[in-house]
Design an enzyme around this catalytic site. Sequence first.
Site, PDB file in Angstrom:
ATOM      1  CD1 TRP A  40       0.026  -1.497   3.089  1.00  0.00           C
ATOM      2  CD2 TRP A  40       0.659   0.638   3.269  1.00  0.00           C
ATOM      3  NE1 TRP A  40       0.863  -1.405   4.186  1.00  0.00           N
ATOM      4  CE2 TRP A  40       1.259  -0.088   4.318  1.00  0.00           C
ATOM      5  CE3 TRP A  40       0.918   2.018   3.180  1.00  0.00           C
ATOM      6  CZ2 TRP A  40       2.096   0.505   5.254  1.00  0.00           C
ATOM      7  CZ3 TRP A  40       1.754   2.598   4.127  1.00  0.00           C
ATOM      8  CH2 TRP A  40       2.335   1.850   5.146  1.00  0.00           C
ATOM      9  CG  ASN A  41       5.081   1.291   0.919  1.00  0.00           C
ATOM     10  OD1 ASN A  41       4.844   0.616  -0.084  1.00  0.00           O
ATOM     11  ND2 ASN A  41       6.230   1.214   1.563  1.00  0.00           N
ATOM     12  N   PRO A  53      -3.177  -5.926  -5.834  1.00  0.00           N
ATOM     13  CG  PRO A  53      -4.772  -4.225  -6.114  1.00  0.00           C
ATOM     14  CD  PRO A  53      -4.428  -5.637  -6.544  1.00  0.00           C
ATOM     15  CB  ALA A  54      -1.998  -3.281  -0.469  1.00  0.00           C
ATOM     16  N   GLY A  68       6.723  -6.288  -0.279  1.00  0.00           N
ATOM     17  CA  GLY A  68       6.001  -6.229   0.986  1.00  0.00           C
ATOM     18  C   GLY A  68       6.899  -6.666   2.124  1.00  0.00           C
ATOM     19  CB  SER A  69       6.123  -7.718   5.533  1.00  0.00           C
ATOM     20  OG  SER A  69       5.227  -8.767   5.255  1.00  0.00           O
ATOM     21  CB  CYS A 110      11.034  -0.676   1.840  1.00  0.00           C
ATOM     22  SG  CYS A 110      11.196  -0.058   0.177  1.00  0.00           S
ATOM     23  CD  GLU A 168      10.488  -2.373   7.282  1.00  0.00           C
ATOM     24  OE1 GLU A 168       9.803  -3.401   7.389  1.00  0.00           O
ATOM     25  OE2 GLU A 168      10.508  -1.679   6.258  1.00  0.00           O
TER      26      GLU A 168
HETATM   27  P1  NAP Z   1       2.563  -6.996   3.588  1.00  0.00           P
HETATM   28  O1  NAP Z   1       1.675  -7.149   4.732  1.00  0.00           O
HETATM   29  O2  NAP Z   1       3.606  -8.006   3.352  1.00  0.00           O
HETATM   30  O3  NAP Z   1       1.611  -6.874   2.314  1.00  0.00           O
HETATM   31  C1  NAP Z   1       2.116  -6.719   1.016  1.00  0.00           C
HETATM   32  C2  NAP Z   1       1.182  -7.403   0.041  1.00  0.00           C
HETATM   33  O4  NAP Z   1       1.145  -8.800   0.332  1.00  0.00           O
HETATM   34  C3  NAP Z   1      -0.268  -6.919   0.120  1.00  0.00           C
HETATM   35  O5  NAP Z   1      -0.824  -6.916  -1.171  1.00  0.00           O
HETATM   36  C4  NAP Z   1      -0.915  -7.989   0.982  1.00  0.00           C
HETATM   37  O6  NAP Z   1      -2.299  -8.115   0.760  1.00  0.00           O
HETATM   38  C5  NAP Z   1      -0.202  -9.220   0.474  1.00  0.00           C
HETATM   39  N1  NAP Z   1      -0.266 -10.376   1.362  1.00  0.00           N
HETATM   40  C6  NAP Z   1      -0.389 -10.397   2.709  1.00  0.00           C
HETATM   41  N2  NAP Z   1      -0.412 -11.680   3.147  1.00  0.00           N
HETATM   42  C7  NAP Z   1      -0.322 -12.483   2.047  1.00  0.00           C
HETATM   43  C8  NAP Z   1      -0.319 -13.895   1.840  1.00  0.00           C
HETATM   44  N3  NAP Z   1      -0.385 -14.757   2.851  1.00  0.00           N
HETATM   45  N4  NAP Z   1      -0.201 -14.350   0.578  1.00  0.00           N
HETATM   46  C9  NAP Z   1      -0.125 -13.495  -0.458  1.00  0.00           C
HETATM   47  N5  NAP Z   1      -0.141 -12.143  -0.324  1.00  0.00           N
HETATM   48  C10 NAP Z   1      -0.222 -11.644   0.916  1.00  0.00           C
HETATM   49  O7  NAP Z   1       3.345  -5.628   3.618  1.00  0.00           O
HETATM   50  P2  NAP Z   1       2.750  -4.172   3.839  1.00  0.00           P
HETATM   51  O8  NAP Z   1       2.528  -3.969   5.285  1.00  0.00           O
HETATM   52  O9  NAP Z   1       1.613  -3.936   2.919  1.00  0.00           O
HETATM   53  O10 NAP Z   1       3.960  -3.260   3.314  1.00  0.00           O
HETATM   54  C11 NAP Z   1       4.984  -2.840   4.138  1.00  0.00           C
HETATM   55  C12 NAP Z   1       6.225  -3.688   3.952  1.00  0.00           C
HETATM   56  O11 NAP Z   1       6.622  -3.670   2.598  1.00  0.00           O
HETATM   57  C13 NAP Z   1       7.388  -3.158   4.727  1.00  0.00           C
HETATM   58  O12 NAP Z   1       8.103  -4.207   5.321  1.00  0.00           O
HETATM   59  C14 NAP Z   1       8.238  -2.489   3.659  1.00  0.00           C
HETATM   60  O13 NAP Z   1       9.580  -2.353   4.000  1.00  0.00           O
HETATM   61  C15 NAP Z   1       8.006  -3.374   2.504  1.00  0.00           C
HETATM   62  N6  NAP Z   1       8.283  -2.686   1.236  1.00  0.00           N
HETATM   63  C16 NAP Z   1       9.390  -3.060   0.542  1.00  0.00           C
HETATM   64  C17 NAP Z   1       9.706  -2.423  -0.640  1.00  0.00           C
HETATM   65  C18 NAP Z   1      10.928  -2.821  -1.415  1.00  0.00           C
HETATM   66  O14 NAP Z   1      11.048  -2.410  -2.558  1.00  0.00           O
HETATM   67  N7  NAP Z   1      11.819  -3.628  -0.866  1.00  0.00           N
HETATM   68  C19 NAP Z   1       8.901  -1.381  -1.118  1.00  0.00           C
HETATM   69  C20 NAP Z   1       7.772  -1.024  -0.373  1.00  0.00           C
HETATM   70  C21 NAP Z   1       7.481  -1.699   0.805  1.00  0.00           C
HETATM   71  P3  NAP Z   1      -3.373  -7.391   1.733  1.00  0.00           P
HETATM   72  O15 NAP Z   1      -3.064  -5.953   1.709  1.00  0.00           O
HETATM   73  O16 NAP Z   1      -4.651  -7.704   1.046  1.00  0.00           O
HETATM   74  O17 NAP Z   1      -3.203  -8.021   3.059  1.00  0.00           O
END
Ligand code: NAP
Length: 478
Positions: free
Chosen positions: A148-149, A173-174, A225-226, A281, A382
Amino acid sequence: MQTRNLIGGEWVGALSGAEFDVVDPATDEVIARAPDCGAAETARAIEGAAAAQRAWREVTAGERAAALRAFADLMRRDRDRLGALMTREQGKPLAEARGEIDYAASFLEWSGEEAKRLYGETIPASARDKRILVLRQPVGVACAITPWNFPSAMITRKLGPALACGCAMVVKPAEDTPLSAIALAELGLEAGLPPALFSVVTGDAAKIGGAMLAHPLVRALSFTGSTEVGRVLMRGGSERIVRMSLELGGHAPFIVFEDADVDRAVEAAVANKLRNGGQTCICANRFLVHESVREAFVSGLVREMGEIRVGHGVDEASRVGPLINDAAIEKVERHVRDALEKGATLRCGGERVRPGPGLADRFYAPTVLEGVTGEMLVSREETFGPVAPVRTFTDEDEAVSIANDSEYGLAAYFFTRDASRLMRVAEALEFGVVGANDALPSTAQAPFGGVKQSGLGREGGRHGMDEYTEVKYVSWGL
Ligand code: NAP
């Protein structure tokens, strides 16, 4: 507002008719409803994508580039509309949201240009009557799961190279930010992309992700994502050996050496730390400052952070918007409380703010903590909020060793005027992205990605194209 998904070239709701609310994090107002899809809709999108990809891979690189350029131009044409939509669903200030639209468009345009340079190779063979050719071919159907960010840029950073290489893509997408993704699907169609080439499926993350990993037509998955969810996907992908690129969490150090231009470092620190309210991130999470410049740096940081206007993203004067949800602001509070309990000093901020009537209780003041140590949560996890924890060091080895003492390895920054130190430290830092006298390194032409538990693979630049091409060699007997 009711929205639809673009699945296999058709605008549809979930098969069950179910929907979920899309909520403005600044006001808690429900601004739209989006389809709550699952495995069946995902399979349909993948099968449509596979059919579209068989034709798309035959399209010339020049035509693919033209389509991506048209797509990017439409995003720029609609910058204000797309930016306003993003601010409503995500909370970031309008200027940042519009900036993200331009940034997102740049990935489409740059990847399209790079499609023209997907060169193969010829390799001298070991026999006179043989030739060895190396071809680069599209992997096929690629899927993407995005956070989402950065609701637009994290999609186009995957979609641009995927389409440029001749692949099709299905995006989930998120849940917090489906509207920007759906808006991109509309523009893709307007740009003339084959309708089923790019699908957007919103809904249940585990079901959609599971369907992506299980479907035999899916050849690659790109996730941002995470780290925790990255691990789940990697385990799921092991069954079919799905090719995977993972852009995961980070815990960026920001080192200020004794010979740094401190004013420049302060300015860069504020821009980096407060981007998206600290929810990126690559936001600096650990400020490591040489003891001799500590007070100059910290007082500069406090002065600059104190002047930042926190407010509703739709207010043009706001520079920091709300945090994305209650769990996010509670985590920030937990980190600050833990640091204070363990002996840190609060130099500014440290509390929620109410920037106006009718706004949600989700805004946090830019915060500077001094006297931070390695045991505190801010030094290990983080924070994902507008908090700058400052820790001191006495020599270069100590600074590098603290910086590298993390399971993450995404981005690191340092400021110095010593050219020898610049190269030495850049080489010693165990991170995929290093900003040397620069704290805003992200750009379409550079390979972005992490090491250690920050991920696998690269996005952007010519290296980003590798994620969507297979290398095949042809051994040609004459
Ligand atoms: P997240 O909870 O991991 O969610 C990211 C995506 O994964 C969302 O679309 C989420 O869907 C989906 N998801 C969650 N559980 C899943 C599962 N079991 N199977 C498949 N998909 C699943 O992360 P976030 O809180 O949205 O984002 C923050 C994190 O992203 C931070 O750790 C940040 O550092 C990282 N990030 C990294 C980068 C990079 O380029 N390295 C860039 C931006 C962010 P839902 O929203 O529907 O739950």
